[in-house]
Design an enzyme around this catalytic site. Structure first.
Site, mmCIF file in Angstrom:
data_model
loop_
_atom_site.group_PDB
_atom_site.id
_atom_site.type_symbol
_atom_site.label_atom_id
_atom_site.label_comp_id
_atom_site.label_asym_id
_atom_site.label_seq_id
_atom_site.Cartn_x
_atom_site.Cartn_y
_atom_site.Cartn_z
ATOM 1 N N CYS A 81 9.479 57.087 27.864
ATOM 2 C CA CYS A 81 10.355 56.182 27.373
ATOM 3 C C CYS A 81 11.169 55.135 28.564
ATOM 4 O O CYS A 81 10.362 54.635 29.090
ATOM 5 C CB CYS A 81 11.759 56.793 26.447
ATOM 6 S SG CYS A 81 12.557 55.774 25.531
ATOM 7 N N HIS A 97 9.486 59.373 22.036
ATOM 8 C CA HIS A 97 10.059 60.589 22.329
ATOM 9 C C HIS A 97 9.324 61.472 21.696
ATOM 10 O O HIS A 97 9.985 62.225 20.681
ATOM 11 C CB HIS A 97 11.617 60.516 21.875
ATOM 12 C CG HIS A 97 12.292 59.721 22.720
ATOM 13 N ND1 HIS A 97 12.596 60.254 24.257
ATOM 14 C CD2 HIS A 97 12.858 58.544 22.912
ATOM 15 C CE1 HIS A 97 13.465 59.284 24.746
ATOM 16 N NE2 HIS A 97 13.435 58.254 24.043
ATOM 17 N N GLU A 99 9.178 64.528 22.276
ATOM 18 C CA GLU A 99 9.830 65.665 22.529
ATOM 19 C C GLU A 99 11.166 65.881 21.637
ATOM 20 O O GLU A 99 11.549 67.066 21.385
ATOM 21 C CB GLU A 99 10.441 65.917 24.062
ATOM 22 C CG GLU A 99 11.694 65.095 24.206
ATOM 23 C CD GLU A 99 11.276 63.496 24.485
ATOM 24 O OE1 GLU A 99 12.497 62.947 24.912
ATOM 25 O OE2 GLU A 99 10.341 63.249 24.297
#
Length: 313
Positions: free
Chosen positions: A142, A235, A237
């Site tokens: 990001c 993202h 994660e």
């Protein structure tokens, strides 16, 4: 193989509760194996939440991974206890003379801040330059992807008029690239950023392999041809409720944010969100660890040099 992290790190109990194999430091030290050394530079304010998210993805590999946590912003924070930072995080001075198989640089809430106004911009530059000679492969996530493009390709900051927030469909390109091995032709991934990454702009100004794109979100995944630098603009994660927490925070601050795209059932924030990106998030990190790190890194990290890199597949 498991992931090796400090026994008392909060993520340890969380991940074990999810039936993820987390190995104790004592047991790991008794195994005759050379684990991958991965450094996680955590730039997010809620460090415990973020480190847990990344450790979860790093655990889905047959390789033993030894993760060390790094910080560079030494200002007091209300989001992470000082004791936690002092106990589990390294300062750059403590690791700069060592070599690592992999480096992950997380996102940061700096989407509307110019690079030169970032308080630790010089430290970011120092670490990214250091990584060229001390790290086999770096994964930029990001905001870090935009910072990496600035430092490696001198690309200026490109900011969208409105924040990109939601879960978007992406198409894969170059299906034979090992980073995409096992990926479906199309897949979902979350984004939460102001940065703009159009495929046309990156193709014109860099030599990156553009591996996955979205009509709405632009480039999601790109890498240098030697796989030493991998850029993820979204993202993977994120937990299921991370976008929801960001949305409700912004609503509470009177920012009138748009509802995250393709996230809530019926586009209604009153409905619990659905996680639809976990499998490809795990696959991306597994492929990065295997094909960009393990297949490329020297066995003896003390002998790290450009000449050690091969085109391992």
């Amino acid at each position: 193989m498991p992931i090796k992290i400090p026994d008392k790190l909060p993520a340890t109990d969380i991940l074990r509760g999810e039936n993820i194999f987390v190995m104790s430091e004592a047991r790991a030290s008794s195994q005759e194996i050379r684990p991958l050394k991965v450094l996680l530079l955590n730039l997010m304010p809620k460090k415990i939440e973020t480190e847990t998210q990344f450790l979860r993805l790093l655990s889905n590999s047959p390789l033993q991974v030894d993760v060390e946590l790094l910080r560079i912003d030494n200002r007091p924070t209300k989001n992470t206890p000082t004791e936690h930072l002092d106990t589990f995080y390294r300062q750059f001075e403590m690791v700069k003379d060592r070599n690592f198989d992999g480096l992950i640089v997380t996102g940061a809430p700096l989407g509307l801040v110019q690079f030169e106004d970032v308080l630790y911009w010089e430290e970011i530059q120092t670490i990214m330059n250091w990584a060229k000679e001390h790290v086999t492969s770096t994964l930029f996530v990001c905001w870090a992807a935009q910072a990496g493009l600035k430092l490696l390709y001198d690309l200026p900051k490109r900011t969208r008029k409105e924040k990109l927030s939601g879960v978007y469909w992406h198409r894969t390109h170059d299906c034979h690239n090992p980073i995409l091995r096992g990926f479906d032709d199309s897949f979902l991934a979350p984004h939460s950023r102001y940065a703009d990454f159009s495929p046309e702009y990156l193709a014109e100004h860099t030599d990156l392999d553009i591996l996955a794109t979205s009509d709405q979100a632009g480039v999601y995944l790109a890498a240098t041809k030697d796989k030493r630098n991998v850029f993820v603009t979204g993202h993977p994660e994120y937990d299921v409720d991370t976008l929801h927490n960001e949305y409700t925070r912004d609503v509470g601050e009177g920012m009138e944010p748009q509802v995250p795209v393709n996230y809530y059932p019926d586009n209604n924030p009153e409905n619990p969100p659905i996680g639809s990106w976990r499998s490809h998030g795990h696959l991306l990190f597994s492929n990065w660890l295997n094909y960009c790190v393990y297949q490329q890194t020297p066995y003896d990290l003390d002998k790290f040099s450009e000449a050690n890199f091969t085109k391992g597949e």
